[in-house]
Design a protein around this motif. Structure first.
Motif, PDB file in Angstrom:
ATOM      1  N   UNK A  34       0.913  -1.129  -0.022  1.00  0.00           N
ATOM      2  CA  UNK A  34       0.101  -0.053  -0.041  1.00  0.00           C
ATOM      3  C   UNK A  34       0.842   1.209   0.145  1.00  0.00           C
ATOM      4  N   UNK A  35       0.599   2.383  -0.582  1.00  0.00           N
ATOM      5  CA  UNK A  35       1.019   3.628  -0.505  1.00  0.00           C
ATOM      6  C   UNK A  35       0.529   4.365   0.773  1.00  0.00           C
ATOM      7  N   UNK A  36       1.340   4.897   1.458  1.00  0.00           N
ATOM      8  CA  UNK A  36       0.897   5.820   2.471  1.00  0.00           C
ATOM      9  C   UNK A  36       1.416   7.261   2.090  1.00  0.00           C
ATOM     10  N   UNK A  37       0.651   8.126   1.768  1.00  0.00           N
ATOM     11  CA  UNK A  37       0.913   9.317   1.189  1.00  0.00           C
ATOM     12  C   UNK A  37       0.827  10.485   2.381  1.00  0.00           C
ATOM     13  N   UNK A  38       1.792  11.325   2.788  1.00  0.00           N
ATOM     14  CA  UNK A  38       1.679  12.228   3.666  1.00  0.00           C
ATOM     15  C   UNK A  38       1.877  13.533   3.058  1.00  0.00           C
ATOM     16  N   UNK A  39       1.103  14.519   2.961  1.00  0.00           N
ATOM     17  CA  UNK A  39       1.185  15.723   2.324  1.00  0.00           C
ATOM     18  C   UNK A  39       0.873  17.077   3.524  1.00  0.00           C
ATOM     19  N   UNK A  40       1.696  18.036   3.090  1.00  0.00           N
ATOM     20  CA  UNK A  40       1.376  19.320   3.898  1.00  0.00           C
ATOM     21  C   UNK A  40       1.019  20.254   2.873  1.00  0.00           C
ATOM     22  N   UNK A  41      -0.298  20.604   3.065  1.00  0.00           N
ATOM     23  CA  UNK A  41      -0.743  21.492   1.983  1.00  0.00           C
ATOM     24  C   UNK A  41      -0.129  23.037   2.044  1.00  0.00           C
ATOM     25  N   UNK A  42      -0.100  23.726   1.165  1.00  0.00           N
ATOM     26  CA  UNK A  42       0.435  25.023   1.266  1.00  0.00           C
ATOM     27  C   UNK A  42      -0.745  25.737   2.063  1.00  0.00           C
TER      28      UNK A  42
END
Length: 188
Positions: A34-42
């Motif tokens: 599985x992909x675990x995607x961690x993002x921090x939005x602008x």
């Protein structure tokens, strides 16, 4: 979304998400197929404030922001907005505008207020129009063809503001005038 779920596609996912200009940080982990995607939005832009702008009103600058869909704080959208504001100022003859900005970040809501300090400078005037290399058509004929003008006794009401877009149009007008008079290899 990759067709094959494997660790080798994580760089492609990061690349696509970074190109969206929505995230300041993107991390992708591969765990148990599985992909675990961690993002921090602008941050989203909460409010825009303007100082020292006289030629353009705050409402006009906010309308431009809305037209450009300037809603996220990132370098691409900031640069685009400043570029478009400067183009509008140039259309009025303000060619030395400087725009600086500061920000106030609200961590709890991930929003930001932007404060633009606009130094409009003064209007650039056309003092003189010099034509070189016009051996077959008089300077007076060319000057009557173009939109750029200088103030003189005869045309005291002429708008002599220097506007780069008008100069580009003038180059086309001169070229067209020469071509209509039989000079097909004209270079302006």
């Amino acid at each position: 979304i990759p067709e094959n779920i494997d660790i080798e596609n994580t760089n492609d996912i990061i690349k696509v998400l970074n190109q969206s200009n929505l995230f300041s940080d993107v991390k992708v982990k591969f765990d148990n197929n599985k992909y675990i995607i961690i993002v921090k939005e602008f941050p989203n832009i909460n409010k825009l404030y303007f100082d020292k702008n006289e030629r353009l009103k705050d409402e006009d600058l906010k309308l431009l922001a809305a037209d450009l869909d300037f809603v996220n704080y990132n370098s691409a959208s900031i640069n685009s907005y400043i570029y478009e504001v400067k183009k509008i100022y140039e259309s009025f003859g303000y060619n030395n505008v400087t725009i600086e900005y500061s920000k106030k970040l609200y961590q709890d809501t991930n929003t930001i207020d932007l404060f633009f300090d606009i130094d409009e400078g003064s209007i650039t005037k056309i003092n003189q129009i010099i034509l070189n290399g016009n051996n077959n058509i008089s300077a007076q004929e060319i000057l009557q063809t173009i939109d750029s003008k200088t103030k003189s006794i005869r045309n005291i009401f002429a708008n002599n503001n220097f506007k780069p877009s008008i100069v580009e149009k003038d180059k086309y007008l001169i070229s067209d005038y020469y071509k209509n008079n039989g000079f097909l290899d004209i270079s302006v």
